[in-house]
Design an enzyme around this catalytic site. Structure first.
Site, PDB file in Angstrom:
ATOM      1  N   ARG A  91       0.834  -1.211   0.000  1.00  0.00           N
ATOM      2  CA  ARG A  91       0.000   0.000   0.000  1.00  0.00           C
ATOM      3  C   ARG A  91       0.868   1.261   0.000  1.00  0.00           C
ATOM      4  NH1 ARG A  91      -3.878  -3.029  -1.501  1.00  0.00           N
ATOM      5  NH2 ARG A  91      -5.173  -3.999   0.057  1.00  0.00           N
ATOM      6  N   LYS A 126      -6.193   1.307   2.278  1.00  0.00           N
ATOM      7  CA  LYS A 126      -7.266   0.323   2.134  1.00  0.00           C
ATOM      8  C   LYS A 126      -7.178  -0.757   3.213  1.00  0.00           C
ATOM      9  CE  LYS A 126      -8.999  -2.991  -1.236  1.00  0.00           C
ATOM     10  NZ  LYS A 126      -8.733  -3.614  -2.530  1.00  0.00           N
TER      11      LYS A 126
END
Length: 149
Positions: A91, A126
């Site tokens: 990420r 996320k």
């Protein structure tokens, strides 16, 4: 990667996954991973400066923490790593910008004495909520003159 005893895990398309501190954990691996990332970025910037055509930029993401490591498969065994740290590093890469090294607040705590970092703020990740992110700018000048790396 070899220079800093970092383990190449795999390539996935144009992505390159590696990890410090495996199979033998040590306290310097976050610094070594950032040093390797800086060298990779510098190489790509030099390549861009010396080409008439456009060369792609790297987006680098780093997190520090525990992983599960092991060999999977019996016909074509492969060494791999899993866990939250791996997912968050991924990420960090996708939240980075071209030519930048994006690290978590967790990694920052280990490397802040060695590198100039720019705080990006808490950014949404996320399935993880908001995470402190920093761009690594460069090595602290007084350290680049010593033989510690």
């Amino acid at each position: 990667v070899q220079q800093y005893n970092i383990e190449k895990i795999k390539t996935i398309g144009d992505a390159y996954m590696c990890a410090g501190g495996i199979p033998i954990k040590n306290r310097t691996n976050p610094v070594e991973v950032v040093l390797a990332a800086l060298q990779m970025n510098a190489y790509m910037k030099d390549l861009q400066a010396n080409k008439d055509q456009e060369v792609w930029s790297l987006r680098i993401g780093i997190d520090t923490g525990p992983v599960i490591a092991g060999t999977i498969g019996s016909l074509k065994p492969a060494y791999d790593i899993w866990g939250t740290t791996v997912n968050i590093a991924s990420r960090m890469e996708s939240s980075s910008d071209g030519g930048k090294i994006n690290i978590t607040g967790n990694t920052f705590m280990f490397v802040k004495e060695y590198f100039n970092c720019k705080y990006r703020g808490k950014m949404p990740v996320k399935n993880r909520g908001d995470i402190d992110m920093y761009f690594v700018e460069d090595i602290i000048p007084k350290l680049s003159k010593c033989d510690c790396f």
